[in-house]
Design a protein around this motif. Structure first.
Motif, PDB file in Angstrom:
ATOM      1  N   LEU A   1     128.608 -38.903 113.576  1.00 32.33           N
ATOM      2  CA  LEU A   1     127.262 -39.378 113.246  1.00 32.33           C
ATOM      3  C   LEU A   1     126.559 -39.910 114.471  1.00 32.33           C
TER       4      LEU A   1
ATOM      5  N   TRP B   1     131.536 -32.210 113.474  1.00 30.34           N
ATOM      6  CA  TRP B   1     132.815 -32.481 112.829  1.00 30.34           C
ATOM      7  C   TRP B   1     133.931 -32.462 113.855  1.00 30.34           C
TER       8      TRP B   1
ATOM      9  N   GLN C   1     133.502 -36.928 110.226  1.00 30.52           N
ATOM     10  CA  GLN C   1     132.154 -36.470 110.510  1.00 30.52           C
ATOM     11  C   GLN C   1     131.637 -37.279 111.693  1.00 30.52           C
TER      12      GLN C   1
ATOM     13  N   SER D   1     124.392 -36.830 110.500  1.00 35.45           N
ATOM     14  CA  SER D   1     125.527 -35.985 110.850  1.00 35.45           C
ATOM     15  C   SER D   1     125.151 -35.016 111.959  1.00 35.45           C
TER      16      SER D   1
ATOM     17  N   SER E   1     135.719 -38.337 106.655  1.00 29.17           N
ATOM     18  CA  SER E   1     135.090 -37.482 105.656  1.00 29.17           C
ATOM     19  C   SER E   1     135.936 -36.225 105.494  1.00 29.17           C
TER      20      SER E   1
END
Length: 792
Positions: free
Chosen positions: A650, A658, A648, A655, A636
């Motif tokens: 997850l 990062w 990202q 989410s 991402s």
């Protein structure tokens, strides 16, 4: 508040050492930050008198002086200072003297002429950072006296770090009162008698904003000597309090501020028109301050104005136009009380911070102004001469808050402090703190002095009793209450363990401010709305951080600018996001790496850290939850990260953070060298863990099969792993990715992945036929889903 110990002991002189005095102040709540000598270490310097000054025969910029130092014969000294002159009293380092920096004075010849010592400047004696010429002394300085004794340089400068509620101790008088109370020693302030007026000139004053300035005093002093110089003893006391000597009028007002805690100001009377108006500023009107800065005033700012213009920001700084200059002969002395609520935050909102605003924000005694203006007049006349007028006072008593009368119960004292303090001791402590004390049946009715803004309830009085009585005298008692031990759930994620893991992986923990600049926020996390501080410490700390990356990047910049190219740091703390008109606070953990992957060593080749080094550290963090497979990385884009190296994180599709490489444009703007990689994860997403469960180990051998497949560049290994796991879940034990290749013999836009599959049955030995069947299923699934091809 920084002050000279010798100056304090002129007010109150208990029989305690400097160390004991500092300890007493700290234990009474006035924390001593430092105790330092007021001058450099030197010896062999005496007071001398320049008898003659002649030009050096061999050098235009040198002077040949004869100097009397109290010895039988005067000394011949070569001096390079332009301000040396016959009749001047000066500090002289004689032969054998030792100056700061271990510099020893010896006989020397300068341009062929013998010099028998050195005439010293303030900087050479450690009395100033720099100086222009030699240090002139007072005309009455006794020749031959040891210079350290003459200026009382065997002194200490004590720096007290006061809490915001103790504005009463931002003057030497307040510190002296505390020392006197602690040691039960009388305080003897210098004589401050009212100065009689010699003329009737008054300057009219109008209080147009009494809610901000309910008391304003001023006095006209005419015909001061503009050529007068501040005496050395006053300059020294200012220097020891970190204030620079400027001119007699400014020095006197600064001296009174240090002595009594009352900021003052002197105006050039010739520059004032009509009369003083204490009013709110008109929106947008201009004022040039004493530091030369022109500001545009807001309507919420209290100003001192004459009939034509503003001449000062009330309680903050005077204006340049009306300031005292070298030609000023008539002045207007100002001494006022400004309400703390009117001054608080105003200076910082204009990017200013002054000694005056520092005091008025915390509260200045509203009954102190007359005493201060009389003291300033007394000192000023002794230095510059002049003709004082009467003190003019304008006051609106209704706007001056009186100190409340508080009932102090003796039983409440015992309950809060945990010990019995006899009535006589309590009454004595409160009385010596200058409080009005009236005995009643339950205890005492107490009214605090006007300078104590911090005393408003009963517990405040109990605190006063406790700190003066001595916290160390309060006994320690073990609680008799039963305690219940509750076990921590085994699945709970431990932030402390996570931090230790990162330390074990060669990180260092950083602790940075929660406040950042708007510019830094816009660079690293412009997507989140911010919480803007109404009263920031400074312009570069004006908003609350929305990401921990801001502090980590500033730390990396700080280290790289100091030649530390390898940086591995992490931080845990709150981030603050303005969401739906509410402040959302989230506990985060973030990390940053840059430079070499490992410390330099002979046994391994040097390699720069990359994305996958950071990803491995983050996966080790996820392993602490017991369910690392619940986390996945999805390609991402983030505005602060490199578009080709960011992902990202997850958990079950949601989410949680990062990871990626800092965007090259940000690296350039922040002046960072080398690639920088960052991660940030919400700690709450890690809290739901899982206990490890035992699974019977198979006693049958495992088999490994390697395959190389060619797939499109956009296909992620994680997706391939998931497909293989779904295809043969019963006997698949592990999937290894041991090579990724693009280049010759691989089509453009495609990549080759070399996989190792570990297969094992729990109840019998795998046969070749079974293994071949499983591999065929795997290849078929990969071909159908990703158009994978076996590589030759």
């Amino acid at each position: 508040m920084k002050f000279s110990e010798a100056w304090l002991r002129e007010w109150v002189n208990p029989a305690v050492s400097t160390t004991e005095l500092a300890d007493q102040l700290s234990m009474a709540g006035l924390e001593v930050d430092s105790v330092e000598p007021v001058a450099g270490t030197f010896e062999g310097v005496v007071v001398g008198e320049v008898l003659t000054r002649e030009s050096h025969p061999n050098a235009d910029k040198l002077s040949l002086c004869t100097v009397h130092v109290g010895a039988a014969e005067p000394l011949q000294i070569v001096c390079g200072a332009s301000n040396v002159a016959a009749g001047l009293k000066v500090p002289v380092a004689v032969i054998g003297a030792l100056l700061p920096g271990n510099f020893k004075i010896k006989r020397a010849k300068l341009r062929g002429v013998e010099s028998q010592g050195m005439i010293c400047s303030a900087s050479e004696l450690g009395l100033a950072a720099s100086s222009d010429g030699i240090l002139p002394l007072a005309d009455d300085a006794p020749v031959g006296t040891d210079f350290r004794d003459y200026l009382s340089l065997n002194d200490q400068a004590i720096d007290v770090d006061l809490t915001p509620d103790r504005g009463d101790c931002l003057g030497l008088a307040g510190i002296a009162r505390e020392v006197g109370v602690i040691n039960r020693t009388p305080v003897t302030p210098p004589a401050m008698e009212p100065v009689a007026a010699t003329h009737e000139d008054c300057f009219p004053v109008s209080l147009e904003a009494p809610q901000g300035c309910p008391r304003y005093l001023c006095r006209v002093v005419r015909n001061i000597n503009p050529a007068a110089e501040t005496p050395l003893w006053m300059q020294e006391r200012l220097r020891r309090s970190d204030l620079r000597s400027i001119s007699p009028v400014v020095d006197v007002t600064n001296y009174v501020m240090l002595e009594l805690g009352q900021p003052m100001h002197g105006f050039d009377l010739a520059e004032l028109e009509g009369g003083i108006r204490v009013r709110m500023a008109d929106e947008g009107e201009k004022l040039v301050l004493l530091d030369g800065q022109e500001i545009s005033l807001r309507s919420d700012t209290l100003v001192i104005a004459d009939q034509a213009k503003p001449v000062a920001m009330a309680g903050i700084m005077g204006g340049e136009h009306s300031g005292v200059s070298e030609t000023t002969r008539d002045i207007l002395l100002e001494s006022a009380f400004f309400a703390p609520t009117m001054i608080t935050g105003k200076a910082r909102s204009y990017g200013l911070h002054t000694d005056s605003s520092h005091r008025f924000e915390r509260g200045v005694d509203p009954q102190l102004q007359r005493r201060a203006i009389e003291r300033a007049t007394q000192l000023l006349l002794s230095i510059t001469g002049g003709e004082p007028g009467p003190v003019a006072e304008s006051v609106e008593e209704d706007y001056i808050e009186l100190r409340p009368e508080i009932l102090l119960r003796r039983k409440r004292v015992a309950r809060v402090l945990g010990l019995e303090v006899d009535d006589a001791t309590i009454a004595d402590i409160l009385t010596r703190l200058e409080m009005q004390v009236e005995a009643v049946e339950e205890g005492w009715k107490v009214t605090a002095p006007s300078c104590r803004f911090d005393i408003s309830i009963e517990e405040d009085l109990i605190e006063e009793v406790g700190r003066i009585y001595g916290y160390t005298r309060i006994p320690t008692r073990r609680s008799a209450a039963a305690t219940v031990m509750r076990a921590e759930p085994e699945v709970t994620f431990s932030l402390q363990r996570a931090k230790q893991l990162l330390v074990d992986r060669d990180y260092q923990e950083a602790i940075t401010y929660s406040f950042i600049s708007k510019e830094m926020h816009d660079l690293v996390d412009s997507g989140h709305d911010t919480v803007v501080l109404a009263n920031p410490i400074s312009s570069d700390m004006s908003i609350m951080r929305t990401t921990l990356w801001a502090g980590l990047l500033q730390t990396a910049m700080y280290n790289q600018s100091r030649q530390q190219s390898r940086v591995r740091i992490f931080e845990s703390g709150l981030r603050f996001i303005n969401q739906d008109n509410e402040i959302k606070q989230e506990l985060m953990i973030a990390g940053l790496i840059s430079g070499a992957a490992a410390p330099e060593a002979w046994g391994a080749p040097a390699r720069a850290a990359d994305f996958f080094d950071l990803k491995a550290d983050l996966e080790a963090l996820f392993a602490l939850t017991g369910c690392p497979e619940a986390f996945e990385f999805s390609v991402s884009e983030h505005s602060a990260l490199h578009p080709g190296q960011s992902a990202q994180v997850l958990r079950q599709g949601e989410s949680v953070g990062w990871i990626g490489k800092l965007h090259p444009e940000l690296e350039r703007k922040l002046d960072l060298t080398g690639a920088v990689y960052l991660f940030e994860i919400g700690v709450n997403s890690l809290l739901e863990g899982r206990l490890p469960a035992f699974q019977t180990l198979s006693k049958y051998p495992s088999i490994r099969r390697d395959i190389a497949i060619v797939v499109d560049q956009g296909v992620e290994f994680d997706a391939i792993r998931q497909t293989i796991s779904e295809t043969v879940p019963e006997i698949l034990r592990e999937i290894l990715l041991f090579d990724v290749y693009t280049g010759e013999k691989v089509d453009s836009g495609r990549k080759s992945l070399a996989l190792g599959l570990i297969l094992q049955e729990s109840s019998h030995t795998l046969t070749d036929e079974k293994v071949e069947s499983v591999m065929a299923q795997v290849i078929t699934a990969l071909t159908d889903r990703y158009n994978a091809q076996l590589r030759d």
